[in-house]
Design a protein around this motif. Structure first.
Motif, PDB file in Angstrom:
ATOM      1  N   PHE A   1       0.645  -1.239   0.112  1.00 24.95           N
ATOM      2  CA  PHE A   1      -0.095  -0.336   0.252  1.00 24.95           C
ATOM      3  C   PHE A   1       1.146   1.140  -0.131  1.00 24.95           C
ATOM      4  CE2 PHE A   1      -2.323   3.417   2.062  1.00 24.95           C
ATOM      5  CZ  PHE A   1      -2.804   4.078   1.860  1.00 24.95           C
ATOM      6  N   PHE A   2       1.435   1.339   0.765  1.00 24.26           N
ATOM      7  CA  PHE A   2       2.779   2.477   0.570  1.00 24.26           C
ATOM      8  C   PHE A   2       3.767   2.319  -0.681  1.00 24.26           C
ATOM      9  CE2 PHE A   2       1.505   1.769   5.811  1.00 24.26           C
ATOM     10  CZ  PHE A   2       1.177   3.435   5.353  1.00 24.26           C
ATOM     11  N   ARG A   3       4.025   1.264  -1.157  1.00 19.89           N
ATOM     12  CA  ARG A   3       4.881   1.326  -2.347  1.00 19.89           C
ATOM     13  C   ARG A   3       4.005   1.910  -3.217  1.00 19.89           C
ATOM     14  NH1 ARG A   3       6.357  -3.837  -3.345  1.00 19.89           N
ATOM     15  NH2 ARG A   3       8.689  -3.590  -1.619  1.00 19.89           N
ATOM     16  N   HIS A   4       2.987   2.005  -3.208  1.00 19.77           N
ATOM     17  CA  HIS A   4       2.561   2.122  -4.618  1.00 19.77           C
ATOM     18  C   HIS A   4       1.066   2.786  -4.239  1.00 19.77           C
ATOM     19  CE1 HIS A   4       4.145  -1.659  -6.614  1.00 19.77           C
ATOM     20  NE2 HIS A   4       3.375  -2.697  -5.526  1.00 19.77           N
ATOM     21  N   ASP A   5       0.576   3.448  -3.260  1.00 21.61           N
ATOM     22  CA  ASP A   5      -0.428   4.362  -3.145  1.00 21.61           C
ATOM     23  C   ASP A   5      -0.156   5.562  -1.988  1.00 21.61           C
ATOM     24  OD1 ASP A   5      -2.869   2.870  -4.604  1.00 21.61           O
ATOM     25  OD2 ASP A   5      -2.451   1.482  -3.270  1.00 21.61           O
ATOM     26  N   CYS A   6       0.893   5.046  -1.625  1.00 25.34           N
ATOM     27  CA  CYS A   6       1.226   6.373  -0.550  1.00 25.34           C
ATOM     28  C   CYS A   6       2.685   6.612  -0.371  1.00 25.34           C
ATOM     29  CB  CYS A   6       0.538   5.770   0.517  1.00 25.34           C
ATOM     30  SG  CYS A   6       0.051   7.143   1.860  1.00 25.34           S
ATOM     31  N   ASN A   7       3.258   6.335  -1.508  1.00 26.20           N
ATOM     32  CA  ASN A   7       4.661   6.737  -1.293  1.00 26.20           C
ATOM     33  C   ASN A   7       5.310   8.169  -0.977  1.00 26.20           C
ATOM     34  OD1 ASN A   7       4.013   8.110  -3.670  1.00 26.20           O
ATOM     35  ND2 ASN A   7       5.283   5.994  -4.591  1.00 26.20           N
ATOM     36  N   LYS A   8       3.873   9.177  -0.589  1.00 29.83           N
ATOM     37  CA  LYS A   8       4.021  10.934  -0.436  1.00 29.83           C
ATOM     38  C   LYS A   8       4.200  11.143   0.753  1.00 29.83           C
ATOM     39  CE  LYS A   8       5.700  11.037  -5.173  1.00 29.83           C
ATOM     40  NZ  LYS A   8       6.663  11.572  -5.464  1.00 29.83           N
ATOM     41  N   VAL A   9       3.692  10.600   1.411  1.00 26.66           N
ATOM     42  CA  VAL A   9       3.994  10.740   2.911  1.00 26.66           C
ATOM     43  C   VAL A   9       4.536  11.345   3.152  1.00 26.66           C
ATOM     44  CG1 VAL A   9       4.359   7.836   3.904  1.00 26.66           C
ATOM     45  CG2 VAL A   9       2.240   9.590   4.961  1.00 26.66           C
ATOM     46  N   ARG A  10       4.656  12.353   4.063  1.00 30.01           N
ATOM     47  CA  ARG A  10       5.162  13.052   5.046  1.00 30.01           C
ATOM     48  C   ARG A  10       6.467  12.666   6.297  1.00 30.01           C
ATOM     49  NH1 ARG A  10       3.273  19.100   5.824  1.00 30.01           N
ATOM     50  NH2 ARG A  10       5.407  18.815   7.532  1.00 30.01           N
ATOM     51  N   HIS A  11       4.852  11.656   7.200  1.00 26.20           N
ATOM     52  CA  HIS A  11       5.197  11.161   8.796  1.00 26.20           C
ATOM     53  C   HIS A  11       4.928  10.242   8.697  1.00 26.20           C
ATOM     54  CE1 HIS A  11       8.445  14.302   9.821  1.00 26.20           C
ATOM     55  NE2 HIS A  11       6.963  15.648   9.443  1.00 26.20           N
ATOM     56  N   LEU A  12       5.225   9.270   8.798  1.00 29.76           N
ATOM     57  CA  LEU A  12       4.600   7.529   8.874  1.00 29.76           C
ATOM     58  C   LEU A  12       4.672   7.361  10.357  1.00 29.76           C
ATOM     59  CD1 LEU A  12       2.544   4.807   8.351  1.00 29.76           C
ATOM     60  CD2 LEU A  12       4.384   4.825   6.966  1.00 29.76           C
ATOM     61  N   THR A  13       3.747   6.791  11.106  1.00 27.65           N
ATOM     62  CA  THR A  13       3.881   6.572  11.700  1.00 27.65           C
ATOM     63  C   THR A  13       3.095   4.927  12.534  1.00 27.65           C
ATOM     64  OG1 THR A  13       2.407   7.321  13.639  1.00 27.65           O
ATOM     65  CG2 THR A  13       3.958   9.054  14.170  1.00 27.65           C
ATOM     66  N   ILE A  14       4.038   3.675  13.053  1.00 25.92           N
ATOM     67  CA  ILE A  14       3.553   2.914  12.801  1.00 25.92           C
ATOM     68  C   ILE A  14       3.575   2.594  14.612  1.00 25.92           C
ATOM     69  CG2 ILE A  14       4.343  -0.063  12.052  1.00 25.92           C
ATOM     70  CD1 ILE A  14       6.076   1.772   9.288  1.00 25.92           C
ATOM     71  N   CYS A  15       1.969   2.423  14.756  1.00 27.03           N
ATOM     72  CA  CYS A  15       1.800   2.206  16.743  1.00 27.03           C
ATOM     73  C   CYS A  15       1.430   0.459  16.779  1.00 27.03           C
ATOM     74  CB  CYS A  15       0.765   2.619  16.559  1.00 27.03           C
ATOM     75  SG  CYS A  15       0.914   4.469  16.978  1.00 27.03           S
ATOM     76  N   LEU A  16       2.521  -0.461  17.080  1.00 26.67           N
ATOM     77  CA  LEU A  16       2.132  -1.636  17.532  1.00 26.67           C
ATOM     78  C   LEU A  16       1.428  -1.709  18.659  1.00 26.67           C
ATOM     79  CD1 LEU A  16       2.641  -4.501  17.494  1.00 26.67           C
ATOM     80  CD2 LEU A  16       4.632  -5.017  18.651  1.00 26.67           C
ATOM     81  N   ASN A  17       0.112  -1.846  19.205  1.00 30.15           N
ATOM     82  CA  ASN A  17      -0.798  -1.594  19.928  1.00 30.15           C
ATOM     83  C   ASN A  17      -1.218  -2.838  21.653  1.00 30.15           C
ATOM     84  OD1 ASN A  17      -2.527   0.215  21.252  1.00 30.15           O
ATOM     85  ND2 ASN A  17      -4.361  -0.035  20.630  1.00 30.15           N
ATOM     86  N   LYS A  18      -1.571  -2.035  22.086  1.00 28.99           N
ATOM     87  CA  LYS A  18      -2.027  -2.971  22.907  1.00 28.99           C
ATOM     88  C   LYS A  18      -0.849  -3.431  23.884  1.00 28.99           C
ATOM     89  CE  LYS A  18      -6.393  -3.989  20.728  1.00 28.99           C
ATOM     90  NZ  LYS A  18      -7.109  -5.602  19.736  1.00 28.99           N
ATOM     91  N   ALA A  19      -0.139  -2.895  23.845  1.00 32.62           N
ATOM     92  CA  ALA A  19       1.257  -3.372  24.629  1.00 32.62           C
ATOM     93  C   ALA A  19       1.439  -4.309  25.775  1.00 32.62           C
ATOM     94  CB  ALA A  19       1.969  -2.023  24.718  1.00 32.62           C
ATOM     95  N   ASP A  20       0.725  -3.698  26.909  1.00 31.85           N
ATOM     96  CA  ASP A  20       0.195  -3.762  27.502  1.00 31.85           C
ATOM     97  C   ASP A  20       0.029  -5.417  27.634  1.00 31.85           C
ATOM     98  OD1 ASP A  20      -2.438  -2.777  26.847  1.00 31.85           O
ATOM     99  OD2 ASP A  20      -3.171  -4.519  27.823  1.00 31.85           O
ATOM    100  N   MET A  21      -0.501  -6.334  27.046  1.00 32.07           N
ATOM    101  CA  MET A  21      -0.763  -7.474  26.322  1.00 32.07           C
ATOM    102  C   MET A  21       0.775  -8.062  26.513  1.00 32.07           C
ATOM    103  SD  MET A  21      -4.033  -7.724  24.553  1.00 32.07           S
ATOM    104  CE  MET A  21      -5.630  -6.897  24.776  1.00 32.07           C
ATOM    105  N   PHE A  22       1.749  -7.635  25.483  1.00 26.52           N
ATOM    106  CA  PHE A  22       2.904  -8.149  25.486  1.00 26.52           C
ATOM    107  C   PHE A  22       4.932  -7.477  25.634  1.00 26.52           C
ATOM    108  CE2 PHE A  22       2.112  -4.644  21.969  1.00 26.52           C
ATOM    109  CZ  PHE A  22       3.658  -3.933  22.051  1.00 26.52           C
TER     110      PHE A  22
END
Length: 251
Positions: free
Chosen positions: A152-173
């Motif tokens: 998706f980011f390679r083909h449809d959204c490669n102009k994004v200025r700031h991408l934050t990837i959040c691995l959520n529910k950290a209290d579980m792991f």
């Protein structure tokens, strides 16, 4: 300024946004709407859970005004929270709703920041977590799903200025108190700057299966890519992606 929420179904996007507005804040405050109004919009008291995003429409826009305390002082940022249902990422949904899918793509191309919220995979869930392990996908399924994000980011959204990837529910792991001590934001005296936080987080074992994928995304997009671990049960970790975005996007 536009910030868009994207993520897999049940990754916790709605609950994260609702908790961000909780008055028990540190450096990030949602000044509009207030917590009670936002909770009324997002929470189903009878089911005791957040409301699922409607799959009929691709885009749900909500206006949020946020105040963030930075080393340079308080910054006001206005966010248009563009939420999407998890179904939008299915090929069958895109084929059945081409107009909505194109509307979403046009919206995302105009956004300045993106929060990608992903849930943990089964193998890293702590034995002490009071959850049904079958509710979580396996590591292999998780990696396969993340490969779709890479595409998706390679083909449809490669102009994004700031991408934050959040691995959520950290209290579980993980030990969220330990991670807070390493990553916590404190104006003028944080242990780590943003680059050091990224180097620390990307080396955590939870990200190991997709570390090459994240490198691939970095090569594909024109803007910056940062990773976070988030939890509604730890305010410091919850606020961190927003502080990062405010640092670079706030006018």
């Amino acid at each position: 300024m536009g910030v868009i929420y994207i993520g897999d179904r049940a990754a916790g996007k709605t609950h994260l946004a609702m908790e961000l507005a909780n008055p028990r804040s540190k450096y990030v405050k949602v000044t509009y709407p207030d917590y009670e109004n936002l909770k009324a919009m997002l929470y189903d008291s009878e089911l005791d859970s957040t409301k699922a995003t409607d799959a009929v429409s691709a885009i749900h826009s909500r206006h949020l005004e946020i105040q963030v305390e930075l080393p340079t002082g308080h910054k006001q940022i206005t966010l248009d929270w563009i939420d999407t249902p998890g179904e939008i990422w299915r090929n069958s949904w895109q084929s059945a709703n081409p107009d909505e899918w194109n509307k979403f793509l046009n919206t995302i191309l105009q956004s300045e920041g993106i929060l990608l919220i992903v849930e943990p995979y089964r193998e890293i869930i702590k034995p002490s977590a009071a959850v049904n392990y079958d509710d979580f996908i396996t590591q292999q399924q998780w990696c396969n799903r993340f490969e779709r994000w890479v595409e998706f980011f390679r083909h449809d959204c490669n102009k994004v200025r700031h991408l934050t990837i959040c691995l959520n529910k950290a209290d579980m792991f993980c030990d969220i108190a330990k991670e807070e001590s390493q990553l916590e934001y404190i104006p003028h005296r944080s242990k780590k700057n943003w680059l050091q936080r990224q180097e620390y987080i990307i080396d955590l074992p939870y990200f190991s299966p997709i570390k090459p994928h994240i490198t691939e995304i970095k090569k594909s997009v024109s803007g910056s890519v940062r990773c976070f671990v988030t939890s509604i049960h730890n305010r410091s970790l919850l606020e961190l992606p927003w502080i990062y975005l405010a640092t670079f996007l706030a006018k």
